[in-house]
Design a protein around this motif. Structure first.
Motif, PDB file in Angstrom:
ATOM      1  N   ARG A  80       2.857  63.797  33.780  1.00  0.00           N
ATOM      2  CA  ARG A  80       2.248  63.532  35.220  1.00  0.00           C
ATOM      3  C   ARG A  80       2.261  61.640  35.341  1.00  0.00           C
ATOM      4  N   HIS A  81       2.679  61.209  35.463  1.00  0.00           N
ATOM      5  CA  HIS A  81       2.216  59.461  35.322  1.00  0.00           C
ATOM      6  C   HIS A  81       4.055  59.526  36.631  1.00  0.00           C
ATOM      7  N   LEU A  82       5.126  60.377  36.696  1.00  0.00           N
ATOM      8  CA  LEU A  82       6.227  60.851  36.886  1.00  0.00           C
ATOM      9  C   LEU A  82       5.828  61.609  38.640  1.00  0.00           C
ATOM     10  N   ALA A  83       4.743  62.409  37.830  1.00  0.00           N
ATOM     11  CA  ALA A  83       3.835  63.022  39.015  1.00  0.00           C
ATOM     12  C   ALA A  83       3.908  63.435  40.012  1.00  0.00           C
ATOM     13  N   ARG A  84       2.830  62.326  39.743  1.00  0.00           N
ATOM     14  CA  ARG A  84       1.610  61.800  40.714  1.00  0.00           C
ATOM     15  C   ARG A  84       2.529  60.558  41.318  1.00  0.00           C
ATOM     16  N   ARG A  85       3.896  60.601  41.127  1.00  0.00           N
ATOM     17  CA  ARG A  85       4.712  59.289  42.644  1.00  0.00           C
ATOM     18  C   ARG A  85       5.261  60.628  44.107  1.00  0.00           C
ATOM     19  N   TYR A  86       4.901  62.410  43.369  1.00  0.00           N
ATOM     20  CA  TYR A  86       4.600  62.911  44.075  1.00  0.00           C
ATOM     21  C   TYR A  86       4.417  63.760  44.712  1.00  0.00           C
ATOM     22  N   LEU A  87       3.082  64.314  44.034  1.00  0.00           N
ATOM     23  CA  LEU A  87       2.405  64.671  43.748  1.00  0.00           C
ATOM     24  C   LEU A  87       0.932  64.853  44.152  1.00  0.00           C
TER      25      LEU A  87
END
Length: 104
Positions: A83-90
């Motif tokens: 989720r931390h990584l996904a928040r960079r893009y979404l």
């Protein structure tokens, strides 16, 4: 994927309408049956010729057909890292869509 599992026929109609594809209503039930997970697993070449060069057993591509299997495999830490990584893009709606296949 979740929507297809829940209502394969309805989603096929929506996709056909969106893509402006006409289909024979008299053959539609058979098309839905042929696109179901069981029928695809039972085909001799479920992914078409040559798939064995990518998969030892192309039928394994379809695995179990269960939604959310990742939640039983990933730890809480793994999920938070994703989720931390996904928040960079979404945004939150995009993450929800990635995890559920549904629009918020």
């Amino acid at each position: 994927y979740n929507n297809l599992k829940d209502d394969l026929g309805g989603m096929m109609k929506e996709i056909a309408q969106f893509l402006e594809i006409e289909y024979d209503i008299n053959k539609f039930d058979q098309m839905v049956e042929n696109c179901g997970i069981t029928a695809m697993r039972n085909k001799s070449e479920p992914l078409g010729p040559g798939a064995e060069s990518f998969f030892k057993d192309p039928k394994q591509f379809f695995n179990q057909g269960i939604n959310g299997r990742w939640s039983d495999i990933l730890t809480d830490e793994d999920t938070e890292n994703y989720r931390h990584l996904a928040r960079r893009y979404l945004d939150d709606d995009g993450i929800y869509w990635m995890e559920t296949g549904k629009l918020n």
